[in-house]
Each structure stands twice: as C-alpha cells, then as structure tokens.
Design a protein around this motif. Structure first.
Motif, PDB file in Angstrom:
ATOM      1  N   ALA A 108       5.921  14.221   0.781  1.00 38.99           N
ATOM      2  CA  ALA A 108       5.706  12.870   1.324  1.00 38.99           C
ATOM      3  C   ALA A 108       6.571  11.852   0.587  1.00 38.99           C
ATOM      4  O   ALA A 108       7.142  10.943   1.208  1.00 38.99           O
ATOM      5  N   THR A 109       6.682  12.010  -0.717  1.00 35.57           N
ATOM      6  CA  THR A 109       7.509  11.089  -1.503  1.00 35.57           C
ATOM      7  C   THR A 109       8.979  11.236  -1.141  1.00 35.57           C
ATOM      8  O   THR A 109       9.695  10.236  -0.994  1.00 35.57           O
ATOM      9  N   ARG A 115      11.624   1.792  -0.173  1.00 38.05           N
ATOM     10  CA  ARG A 115      10.730   0.662  -0.438  1.00 38.05           C
ATOM     11  C   ARG A 115       9.254   1.058  -0.391  1.00 38.05           C
ATOM     12  O   ARG A 115       8.391   0.337  -0.870  1.00 38.05           O
ATOM     13  N   ARG A 116       8.918   2.202   0.192  1.00 39.99           N
ATOM     14  CA  ARG A 116       7.532   2.662   0.288  1.00 39.99           C
ATOM     15  C   ARG A 116       7.259   3.910  -0.548  1.00 39.99           C
ATOM     16  O   ARG A 116       6.176   4.479  -0.499  1.00 39.99           O
ATOM     17  N   SER A 120       3.489   6.310  -1.259  1.00 39.15           N
ATOM     18  CA  SER A 120       3.203   7.662  -0.787  1.00 39.15           C
ATOM     19  C   SER A 120       2.684   8.553  -1.912  1.00 39.15           C
ATOM     20  O   SER A 120       1.924   9.469  -1.683  1.00 39.15           O
ATOM     21  N   ALA A 121       3.080   8.271  -3.130  1.00 43.98           N
ATOM     22  CA  ALA A 121       2.633   9.091  -4.266  1.00 43.98           C
ATOM     23  C   ALA A 121       1.311   8.618  -4.855  1.00 43.98           C
ATOM     24  O   ALA A 121       0.607   9.378  -5.486  1.00 43.98           O
TER      25      ALA A 121
END
Length: 123
Positions: A108-109, A115-116, A120-121
């Motif tokens: 996911a990371t 910028r996001r 996610s982590a």
C-alpha cells in the motif's frame, strides 16, 4: 453491580489473568482461547524476508490463503474442544496473519502517491 456482558467479561478477564482464580461456571474454553500472537510474530519474521526473495505479492497471497484456510480449520475444530488442536490452529492462523499484514502495508505504501504515503502506513 455490573450485569450481563460486562460481568461475564470481568470473570473471563480474571480467569485469564489470575491463575489462582477459578469459577465453576466456566469451562476451559471460557478462560481465553490460545493466542495467535506468537504465530503472527513468526509469520512476520518469515514473511518480510520471503517477500524480498519470492516477491511481496506472492507472499501476500500465500499469507492470506494460509490465514483463510486455518481460520476455517479452527472453526471446524471447535466442536472437538481440544485445546492442543486449537493452539496449533491458532498458531498457524497467526502465521498467515503475520505474513500478510506487513506485506500489505508495504504494498500500500509503495503504490500510494508521495503526498499520501505516510497515511497509508499509519492506518
């Protein structure tokens, strides 16, 4: 005086945390199921290096499959009321979970926009 679920939770908590506490109303299954924590720890220790060697996607799929199969096997083993069998199955379930979670966060990371990425982590 607490009643209902809260009272039950307090008795089960006392049974799990105090080895001298016994309650004749509870069976061994009420005193807390064997934990999957050691299996999750071992799964994480195996899944991360395995992800580097075999690919994160492959190890993630393997971890999720192991988790799903062992969860089903645990459900099927419950009527036997065997703590030994439940412990082994819960350990194996934890292995799958321990493999899948860190690899899922890693994927996911990697696939998040810059910028996001920290969101996610951190969940």
């Amino acid at each position: 005086m607490p009643g209902g679920t809260e009272q039950h939770d307090r008795r089960v908590h006392a049974d799990c945390t105090d080895p001298e506490h016994t309650d004749p109303e509870h069976t061994h299954a009420d005193r807390g199921a064997p934990r999957a924590g050691p299996g999750a720890l071992a799964g994480g220790r195996a899944g991360i290096p395995g992800g580097a060697r075999f690919g994160r996607r492959t190890m993630l799929i393997s971890g999720v499959a192991l988790f799903a199969l062992m969860t089903g096997a645990t459900a099927l083993a419950l009527p036997a009321e065997s703590i030994a069998a439940l412990s082994v199955l819960r350990f194996a379930t934890g292995l799958g979970l321990g493999m899948a979670l860190p690899l899922a966060v890693s994927l996911a990371t990697d696939h998040s926009p810059d910028r996001r990425r920290e969101l996610s982590a951190s969940g």
